[in-house]
Design an enzyme around this catalytic site. Structure first.
Site, PDB file in Angstrom:
ATOM      1  N   ASP A 130      34.667  40.620  25.117  1.00 56.43           N
ATOM      2  CA  ASP A 130      34.073  40.216  23.838  1.00 56.43           C
ATOM      3  C   ASP A 130      35.080  40.343  22.692  1.00 56.43           C
ATOM      4  OD1 ASP A 130      32.094  39.494  21.924  1.00 56.43           O
ATOM      5  OD2 ASP A 130      30.566  40.366  23.227  1.00 56.43           O
ATOM      6  N   ASP A 134      33.449  51.685  44.887  1.00 57.17           N
ATOM      7  CA  ASP A 134      32.287  50.837  44.584  1.00 57.17           C
ATOM      8  C   ASP A 134      31.045  51.314  45.333  1.00 57.17           C
ATOM      9  OD1 ASP A 134      33.904  49.359  42.903  1.00 57.17           O
ATOM     10  OD2 ASP A 134      34.467  47.944  44.472  1.00 57.17           O
ATOM     11  N   LYS A 162      36.068  45.265  32.643  1.00 52.85           N
ATOM     12  CA  LYS A 162      36.351  43.839  32.400  1.00 52.85           C
ATOM     13  C   LYS A 162      35.746  43.383  31.075  1.00 52.85           C
ATOM     14  CE  LYS A 162      37.282  42.474  37.170  1.00 52.85           C
ATOM     15  NZ  LYS A 162      36.848  43.631  37.969  1.00 52.85           N
TER      16      LYS A 162
HETATM   17  O1  S5P Z   1      40.860  40.036  40.578  1.00 53.14           O
HETATM   18  C1  S5P Z   1      40.279  41.085  40.833  1.00 53.14           C
HETATM   19  C2  S5P Z   1      40.209  42.122  39.900  1.00 53.14           C
HETATM   20  C3  S5P Z   1      39.591  43.310  40.258  1.00 53.14           C
HETATM   21  S1  S5P Z   1      39.696  44.627  39.164  1.00 53.14           S
HETATM   22  N1  S5P Z   1      39.733  41.274  42.054  1.00 53.14           N
HETATM   23  C4  S5P Z   1      39.085  42.441  42.410  1.00 53.14           C
HETATM   24  O2  S5P Z   1      38.633  42.549  43.567  1.00 53.14           O
HETATM   25  N2  S5P Z   1      38.977  43.459  41.488  1.00 53.14           N
HETATM   26  C5  S5P Z   1      38.248  44.723  41.821  1.00 53.14           C
HETATM   27  O3  S5P Z   1      38.887  45.359  42.916  1.00 53.14           O
HETATM   28  C6  S5P Z   1      36.788  44.520  42.233  1.00 53.14           C
HETATM   29  O4  S5P Z   1      35.948  44.639  41.094  1.00 53.14           O
HETATM   30  C7  S5P Z   1      36.568  45.629  43.261  1.00 53.14           C
HETATM   31  O5  S5P Z   1      36.126  46.819  42.613  1.00 53.14           O
HETATM   32  C8  S5P Z   1      37.938  45.882  43.850  1.00 53.14           C
HETATM   33  C9  S5P Z   1      38.201  45.266  45.211  1.00 53.14           C
HETATM   34  O6  S5P Z   1      37.428  45.857  46.188  1.00 53.14           O
HETATM   35  P1  S5P Z   1      37.663  45.549  47.767  1.00 53.14           P
HETATM   36  O7  S5P Z   1      36.498  46.217  48.427  1.00 53.14           O
HETATM   37  O8  S5P Z   1      37.650  44.072  47.946  1.00 53.14           O
HETATM   38  O9  S5P Z   1      38.993  46.177  48.131  1.00 53.14           O
END
Ligand code: S5P
Length: 266
Positions: A96, A38, A93
């Site tokens: 639609d 990210d 994600k």
């Molecule tokens: O439920 C979710 C689904 C996803 S895909 N919770 C999440 O955190 N994610 C993704 O996982 C979120 O978009 C981010 O890119 C990553 C978690 O990042 P972290 O820095 O918290 O480990």
């Protein structure tokens, strides 16, 4: 390492082509780490993948986070990741209706051309899976969809058993379904999800960090070993790796922990 002996039932029952490829990559790299990259600029992204690429098996992107995105820079980056033997996963994600999801795989970012996997909510019903499948088919590429069956964030609406059961039921038989996003922060919920899903599909889990605590803005974290032992096949880790002094060492540590947990799970 022979994937059949490492993955056991999952290798035998899970025939989705990208899932098979992922299981092989995991065995080669001895890592179940899916890096949530990210980052906001191309330089940061390139540097991160350069640092940790050898210790991760898949790379999860949010292409729309990149402030200096150009098609040329992105395609160069993607070709570099292929050299590192990574499955590319755009966490789009989708939500639609099918025909719009299909179009959204094109547009400026043209996700269908470079992503092996995308995420989708099933809130609009199963036509979304048909749309995503058609988008890859239109350019003769194979792809897979990770359906959000659970989420890691506090107060989310993807409730067990109602929402999760329906999402799995609607998608499990669909060829494009690679697997599910489960909640890595709550092993007991993951065990329930694995029971519903069975052995035919992957479960990948965000909300994983060696520091088990609540994160920023409602994010929750659980321990990687517990997630894998509860049925996760891929730990999605972002800030736990890139927000540390030495991302390379951290990625190596998550890789070792994840591989050990998989060996112990058998
Ligand atoms: O439920 C979710 C689904 C996803 S895909 N919770 C999440 O955190 N994610 C993704 O996982 C979120 O978009 C981010 O890119 C990553 C978690 O990042 P972290 O820095 O918290 O480990």
């Amino acid at each position: 390492m022979d994937p059949a002996s490492i993955w056991g039932k999952r290798w035998l029952n899970c025939n989705q082509p990208i899932a098979k490829k992922y299981m092989e990559v995991v065995c080669k790299k001895q890592s179940l780490v899916v890096l949530a990259a990210d980052k906001s600029t191309m330089d940061e992204l390139n540097q991160l993948v350069e640092d940790v690429g050898d210790y991760i098996s898949a790379l999860k992107t949010h292409v729309d986070l990149i402030e200096d995105w150009t098609e040329e820079k992105w395609l160069k980056f993607i070709s570099h990741t292929k050299k590192k033997n990574l499955i590319i996963f755009e966490d789009r994600k989708h939500g639609d209706i099918g025909k719009i999801a299909k179009k959204q795989m094109g547009g400026i970012y043209n996700i269908k051309a470079w992503a092996d996997l995308v995420t989708a909510h099933l809130i609009s019903g199963p036509s979304i899976l048909d749309g995503l499948e058609e988008s890859w088919k239109s350019i003769n590429r194979n792809g897979g969809v990770l359906v959000l069956a659970q989420m890691s964030s506090e107060g989310n609406l993807l409730k067990l058993p109602e929402y999760t059961n329906s999402a799995v039921e609607l998608s499990k038989k669909h060829a494009i379904c690679f697997g599910y996003i489960g909640n890595g922060s709550r092993p007991s919920e993951l065990i329930e999800l694995r029971n519903i899903v069975g052995d035919e599909k992957m479960i990948w889990t965000p909300g994983v960090n060696l520091k088990v605590e609540d994160g920023e803005l409602g994010q929750r974290y659980g321990n990687p070993t517990n997630a894998i032992k509860a049925g996760s096949d891929g730990i999605i880790v972002g800030s736990g790796i890139y927000n540390t002094k030495n991302p390379k060492e951290m990625a190596k540590e998550y890789a070792e922990i994840s591989w050990r947990a998989l060996l112990e799970r058998k």
